[in-house]
Design a protein around this motif. Structure first.
Motif, PDB file in Angstrom:
ATOM      1  N   THR A  36       0.836  -1.210   0.000  1.00  0.00           N
ATOM      2  CA  THR A  36       0.000   0.000   0.000  1.00  0.00           C
ATOM      3  C   THR A  36       0.863   1.250   0.000  1.00  0.00           C
ATOM      4  OG1 THR A  36      -0.148  -0.085   2.412  1.00  0.00           O
ATOM      5  CG2 THR A  36      -1.930  -1.128   1.159  1.00  0.00           C
ATOM      6  N   GLN A  37       1.986   1.210   0.689  1.00  0.00           N
ATOM      7  CA  GLN A  37       2.896   2.367   0.709  1.00  0.00           C
ATOM      8  C   GLN A  37       3.465   2.608  -0.693  1.00  0.00           C
ATOM      9  OE1 GLN A  37       3.494   4.505   3.101  1.00  0.00           O
ATOM     10  NE2 GLN A  37       4.995   5.637   1.909  1.00  0.00           N
ATOM     11  N   ARG A  38       3.838   1.522  -1.373  1.00  0.00           N
ATOM     12  CA  ARG A  38       4.353   1.659  -2.743  1.00  0.00           C
ATOM     13  C   ARG A  38       3.282   2.204  -3.677  1.00  0.00           C
ATOM     14  NH1 ARG A  38       7.317  -3.960  -3.153  1.00  0.00           N
ATOM     15  NH2 ARG A  38       5.151  -4.494  -2.903  1.00  0.00           N
ATOM     16  N   GLU A  39       2.063   1.763  -3.526  1.00  0.00           N
ATOM     17  CA  GLU A  39       0.980   2.253  -4.374  1.00  0.00           C
ATOM     18  C   GLU A  39       0.715   3.731  -4.121  1.00  0.00           C
ATOM     19  OE1 GLU A  39      -2.307  -0.328  -3.651  1.00  0.00           O
ATOM     20  OE2 GLU A  39      -1.444  -1.982  -4.804  1.00  0.00           O
ATOM     21  N   ARG A  40       0.779   4.149  -2.840  1.00  0.00           N
ATOM     22  CA  ARG A  40       0.601   5.577  -2.536  1.00  0.00           C
ATOM     23  C   ARG A  40       1.738   6.410  -3.124  1.00  0.00           C
ATOM     24  NH1 ARG A  40       0.072   5.602   3.609  1.00  0.00           N
ATOM     25  NH2 ARG A  40       0.214   3.377   3.355  1.00  0.00           N
ATOM     26  N   ASP A  41       2.973   5.900  -3.001  1.00  0.00           N
ATOM     27  CA  ASP A  41       4.113   6.616  -3.579  1.00  0.00           C
ATOM     28  C   ASP A  41       3.994   6.708  -5.095  1.00  0.00           C
ATOM     29  OD1 ASP A  41       5.222   7.041  -1.104  1.00  0.00           O
ATOM     30  OD2 ASP A  41       6.686   5.397  -1.259  1.00  0.00           O
ATOM     31  N   LYS A  42       3.575   5.616  -5.705  1.00  0.00           N
ATOM     32  CA  LYS A  42       3.400   5.609  -7.160  1.00  0.00           C
ATOM     33  C   LYS A  42       2.331   6.605  -7.584  1.00  0.00           C
ATOM     34  CE  LYS A  42       2.343   2.597 -11.044  1.00  0.00           C
ATOM     35  NZ  LYS A  42       2.009   1.231 -11.473  1.00  0.00           N
ATOM     36  N   ALA A  43       1.222   6.635  -6.873  1.00  0.00           N
ATOM     37  CA  ALA A  43       0.141   7.573  -7.195  1.00  0.00           C
ATOM     38  C   ALA A  43       0.611   9.015  -6.998  1.00  0.00           C
ATOM     39  CB  ALA A  43      -1.074   7.287  -6.328  1.00  0.00           C
ATOM     40  N   ARG A  44       1.376   9.266  -5.938  1.00  0.00           N
ATOM     41  CA  ARG A  44       1.895  10.608  -5.684  1.00  0.00           C
ATOM     42  C   ARG A  44       2.847  11.030  -6.806  1.00  0.00           C
ATOM     43  NH1 ARG A  44       6.498  12.183  -3.698  1.00  0.00           N
ATOM     44  NH2 ARG A  44       7.034  10.116  -2.930  1.00  0.00           N
ATOM     45  N   LEU A  45       3.731  10.114  -7.201  1.00  0.00           N
ATOM     46  CA  LEU A  45       4.661  10.427  -8.283  1.00  0.00           C
ATOM     47  C   LEU A  45       3.935  10.651  -9.611  1.00  0.00           C
ATOM     48  CD1 LEU A  45       7.581   7.980  -7.474  1.00  0.00           C
ATOM     49  CD2 LEU A  45       7.607  10.460  -7.314  1.00  0.00           C
ATOM     50  N   LEU A  46       2.909   9.865  -9.880  1.00  0.00           N
ATOM     51  CA  LEU A  46       2.137  10.052 -11.112  1.00  0.00           C
ATOM     52  C   LEU A  46       1.419  11.401 -11.121  1.00  0.00           C
ATOM     53  CD1 LEU A  46       0.704   6.479 -11.734  1.00  0.00           C
ATOM     54  CD2 LEU A  46       2.451   7.688 -13.052  1.00  0.00           C
ATOM     55  N   ARG A  47       0.895  11.813  -9.967  1.00  0.00           N
ATOM     56  CA  ARG A  47       0.269  13.147  -9.875  1.00  0.00           C
ATOM     57  C   ARG A  47       1.314  14.239 -10.102  1.00  0.00           C
ATOM     58  NH1 ARG A  47      -2.325  10.862  -5.417  1.00  0.00           N
ATOM     59  NH2 ARG A  47      -0.861  11.931  -4.028  1.00  0.00           N
ATOM     60  N   HIS A  48       2.489  14.044  -9.564  1.00  0.00           N
ATOM     61  CA  HIS A  48       3.571  15.021  -9.732  1.00  0.00           C
ATOM     62  C   HIS A  48       3.980  15.116 -11.212  1.00  0.00           C
ATOM     63  CE1 HIS A  48       6.918  17.479  -8.458  1.00  0.00           C
ATOM     64  NE2 HIS A  48       7.752  16.703  -9.137  1.00  0.00           N
ATOM     65  N   ILE A  49       4.091  13.973 -11.864  1.00  0.00           N
ATOM     66  CA  ILE A  49       4.430  13.957 -13.288  1.00  0.00           C
ATOM     67  C   ILE A  49       3.345  14.644 -14.103  1.00  0.00           C
ATOM     68  CG2 ILE A  49       4.686  12.421 -15.288  1.00  0.00           C
ATOM     69  CD1 ILE A  49       6.089  10.451 -13.365  1.00  0.00           C
ATOM     70  N   GLN A  50       2.096  14.387 -13.786  1.00  0.00           N
ATOM     71  CA  GLN A  50       0.986  15.023 -14.503  1.00  0.00           C
ATOM     72  C   GLN A  50       1.016  16.533 -14.320  1.00  0.00           C
ATOM     73  OE1 GLN A  50      -0.970  13.664 -16.678  1.00  0.00           O
ATOM     74  NE2 GLN A  50      -2.096  15.549 -17.047  1.00  0.00           N
ATOM     75  N   GLN A  51       1.328  16.993 -13.117  1.00  0.00           N
ATOM     76  CA  GLN A  51       1.414  18.432 -12.862  1.00  0.00           C
ATOM     77  C   GLN A  51       2.564  19.053 -13.655  1.00  0.00           C
ATOM     78  OE1 GLN A  51      -0.800  20.290 -11.181  1.00  0.00           O
ATOM     79  NE2 GLN A  51       0.354  22.002 -11.991  1.00  0.00           N
ATOM     80  N   GLN A  52       3.693  18.353 -13.741  1.00  0.00           N
ATOM     81  CA  GLN A  52       4.813  18.867 -14.531  1.00  0.00           C
ATOM     82  C   GLN A  52       4.433  18.959 -16.003  1.00  0.00           C
ATOM     83  OE1 GLN A  52       7.944  16.117 -13.550  1.00  0.00           O
ATOM     84  NE2 GLN A  52       8.785  17.486 -11.996  1.00  0.00           N
ATOM     85  N   ARG A  53       3.710  17.986 -16.513  1.00  0.00           N
ATOM     86  CA  ARG A  53       3.269  18.033 -17.908  1.00  0.00           C
ATOM     87  C   ARG A  53       2.337  19.216 -18.151  1.00  0.00           C
ATOM     88  NH1 ARG A  53       2.070  11.610 -18.671  1.00  0.00           N
ATOM     89  NH2 ARG A  53       4.238  11.000 -19.017  1.00  0.00           N
TER      90      ARG A  53
END
Length: 93
Positions: free
Chosen positions: A4-21
């Protein structure tokens, strides 16, 4: 690290990538407006490329046949360029 921690980190990183785009696409217009003049001049140079190459070839042959005249005309061209730059800068004030 739990799953669950990895999934939360992955979701956080994906949101960060989307914001950068989104930030990049928002600043694209500003970047294109800033570099518009450079792009226009570069396009003009690319259009003159074959003529510049032909002129360079003619100057190379002329320089081999008359090296003294080539040096003289080169100095004159550099002097004229400097004068034009000086006048532009002086007239802009």
């Amino acid at each position: 690290m739990s799953r669950t921690q990895r999934e939360r980190d992955k979701a956080r990183l994906l949101r960060h990538i989307q914001q950068q785009r989104l930030d990049l696409s928002a600043s694209k217009k500003q970047w294109l407006e800033t570099t518009e003049t450079c792009d226009r001049y570069f396009g003009g140079l690319l259009g003159l490329r074959k003529y510049l190459l032909a002129g360079a070839g003619v100057m190379a042959v002329y320089g081999l046949r008359h090296p003294g005249k080539l040096v003289l005309w080169t100095r004159r061209a550099i002097g004229a360029w400097g004068t034009i730059k000086f006048l532009r800068k002086a007239l802009q004030r």
